[in-house]
Motif scaffolding. Structure first.
Motif, mmCIF file in Angstrom:
data_model
loop_
_atom_site.group_PDB
_atom_site.id
_atom_site.type_symbol
_atom_site.label_atom_id
_atom_site.label_comp_id
_atom_site.label_asym_id
_atom_site.label_seq_id
_atom_site.Cartn_x
_atom_site.Cartn_y
_atom_site.Cartn_z
ATOM 1 N N VAL A 173 3.955 -35.121 -10.498
ATOM 2 C CA VAL A 173 3.795 -35.450 -11.926
ATOM 3 C C VAL A 173 3.247 -36.865 -12.077
ATOM 4 C CG1 VAL A 173 5.068 -35.815 -14.088
ATOM 5 C CG2 VAL A 173 5.569 -33.834 -12.684
ATOM 6 N N ILE A 174 3.749 -37.796 -11.262
ATOM 7 C CA ILE A 174 3.275 -39.194 -11.347
ATOM 8 C C ILE A 174 1.772 -39.266 -11.017
ATOM 9 C CG2 ILE A 174 3.474 -41.505 -10.317
ATOM 10 C CD1 ILE A 174 6.500 -40.901 -9.977
ATOM 11 N N PHE A 175 1.347 -38.591 -9.956
ATOM 12 C CA PHE A 175 -0.074 -38.605 -9.586
ATOM 13 C C PHE A 175 -0.934 -37.935 -10.660
ATOM 14 C CE2 PHE A 175 1.342 -39.222 -5.058
ATOM 15 C CZ PHE A 175 0.699 -40.429 -4.880
ATOM 16 N N CYS A 176 -0.415 -36.837 -11.212
ATOM 17 C CA CYS A 176 -1.144 -36.137 -12.281
ATOM 18 C C CYS A 176 -1.273 -37.039 -13.509
ATOM 19 C CB CYS A 176 -0.403 -34.845 -12.621
ATOM 20 S SG CYS A 176 -1.266 -33.844 -13.799
ATOM 21 N N ALA A 177 -0.199 -37.782 -13.818
ATOM 22 C CA ALA A 177 -0.220 -38.694 -14.970
ATOM 23 C C ALA A 177 -1.235 -39.808 -14.752
ATOM 24 C CB ALA A 177 1.172 -39.271 -15.190
ATOM 25 N N ILE A 178 -1.350 -40.282 -13.489
ATOM 26 C CA ILE A 178 -2.355 -41.328 -13.184
ATOM 27 C C ILE A 178 -3.761 -40.782 -13.454
ATOM 28 C CG2 ILE A 178 -3.401 -42.659 -11.290
ATOM 29 C CD1 ILE A 178 -0.538 -42.875 -10.084
ATOM 30 N N THR A 179 -4.008 -39.531 -13.023
ATOM 31 C CA THR A 179 -5.321 -38.905 -13.260
ATOM 32 C C THR A 179 -5.631 -38.841 -14.749
ATOM 33 O OG1 THR A 179 -4.970 -37.523 -11.335
ATOM 34 C CG2 THR A 179 -6.653 -36.793 -12.867
ATOM 35 N N ILE A 180 -4.641 -38.363 -15.516
ATOM 36 C CA ILE A 180 -4.855 -38.188 -16.959
ATOM 37 C C ILE A 180 -5.085 -39.544 -17.635
ATOM 38 C CG2 ILE A 180 -3.723 -37.432 -19.095
ATOM 39 C CD1 ILE A 180 -2.332 -35.332 -17.100
ATOM 40 N N LYS A 181 -4.326 -40.545 -17.216
ATOM 41 C CA LYS A 181 -4.464 -41.890 -17.790
ATOM 42 C C LYS A 181 -5.861 -42.447 -17.496
ATOM 43 C CE LYS A 181 -3.380 -45.847 -19.536
ATOM 44 N NZ LYS A 181 -3.531 -45.961 -20.972
ATOM 45 N N LEU A 182 -6.324 -42.284 -16.242
ATOM 46 C CA LEU A 182 -7.648 -42.798 -15.874
ATOM 47 C C LEU A 182 -8.757 -42.066 -16.629
ATOM 48 C CD1 LEU A 182 -7.271 -43.342 -12.006
ATOM 49 C CD2 LEU A 182 -7.508 -45.083 -13.753
ATOM 50 N N ALA A 183 -8.604 -40.736 -16.762
ATOM 51 C CA ALA A 183 -9.611 -39.953 -17.494
ATOM 52 C C ALA A 183 -9.637 -40.358 -18.966
ATOM 53 C CB ALA A 183 -9.307 -38.469 -17.357
#
Lengths: 193, 72
Positions: free
Chosen positions: A15-25
């Motif tokens: 979830v943390i890695f997915c959240a980083i992706t979404i934040k960067l996008a």
């Protein structure tokens, strides 16, 4: 015992890695609008999307079903502001949302998709509640302005409880991952990091 | 337990939205009724119209002038 603990930790980190992706996008798409210095896309430049993809690869490696459904949920919820806007796919926001939802249900099942949608919607609501004042200054109309502050927080409670009811096994690790990421982000944005 | 909590939050949300909407409608109705009376009361107390700033005397002269103009 150990497999259960490992599964819990792997889902949380996914979830943390997915959240980083979404934040960067999100930062990449909003880099022209954002006026503050906390936009990661401005700091990382064109590489931000690549880092986002890399982070998504880590998330999928840890737990594919949670990370992909959360990403699809974010995509659908993010479209809510542009339902009538036409995208390069020649589809409007509503059509793209329905298409992504159907693809998600076909690949990952309705329970995982409904859980992700409700969870992401609750995060969106609490984020809009916190950013109510700053978004008003910028002129961005968010859920808190549309619905009202009290309605926003009650709807947040409702959606997070509904997500819990939909999938009790996934709820705790996903919530922990979201709280860790969001807490760190808020801490960073207030200049403490 | 979870279902009960969801039912409680739904009840709170529906009650809040209903009450807020009802309050807005009721407040608008009360305002529409009381504002003309308040305006008249304050205008009479101050001796001039608080909307157009004209004194009662001037207003009467203005009306008389209008009537004379019509007769001509």
């Amino acid at each position: 015992m150990w497999p259960a603990i490992f599964e819990f930790i792997s889902i949380t980190f996914s979830v943390i890695f997915c959240a980083i992706t979404i934040k960067l996008a999100d930062d990449f798409l909003d880099q022209d609008i954002d006026t503050n210095d906390y936009n990661f896309a401005k700091r990382l430049g064109n590489g931000s999307m690549l880092y986002g993809i890399l982070s998504m690869v880590f998330a999928v490696s840890l737990n594919a079903s949670v990370s992909i459904t959360l990403f699809l949920g974010c995509y659908i919820i993010g479209m809510f502001h542009d339902l009538k806007h036409y995208f390069p796919s020649h589809l409007n926001g509503l059509q793209e949302s329905i298409l992504v939802l159907m693809i998600g249900i076909v690949f990952w099942g309705w329970q995982a998709m409904v859980f992700s949608l409700l969870f992401v919607f609750s995060i969106q609501l609490v984020d809009d509640y916190i950013d109510d004042y700053t978004d008003q200054l910028v002129g961005h109309r968010n859920w808190s302005h549309r619905l009202g502050r009290v309605e926003c927080i009650l709807l947040f409670l409702l959606s997070i409880l509904a997500a819990w009811l939909t999938n009790e096994r996934l709820f705790a690790p996903v919530l922990l991952g979201a709280v860790i990421f969001y807490g760190t982000l808020l801490y960073y944005q207030r200049g403490n990091l | 337990m979870l279902s009960t909590m969801i039912a409680v939050v739904i009840a709170l949300l529906v009650g809040y939205i209903w009450g807020k909407r009802d309050g807005i409608v009721c407040g608008n109705q009360q305002g529409a009724v009381s504002i003309p009376l308040l305006l008249r009361q304050q205008s009479l107390e101050k001796g001039y119209c608080i909307l157009c700033n004209k004194s009662k005397k001037k207003r009467m002269l203005y009306k008389l002038g209008e009537k004379r103009g019509k007769r001509r």
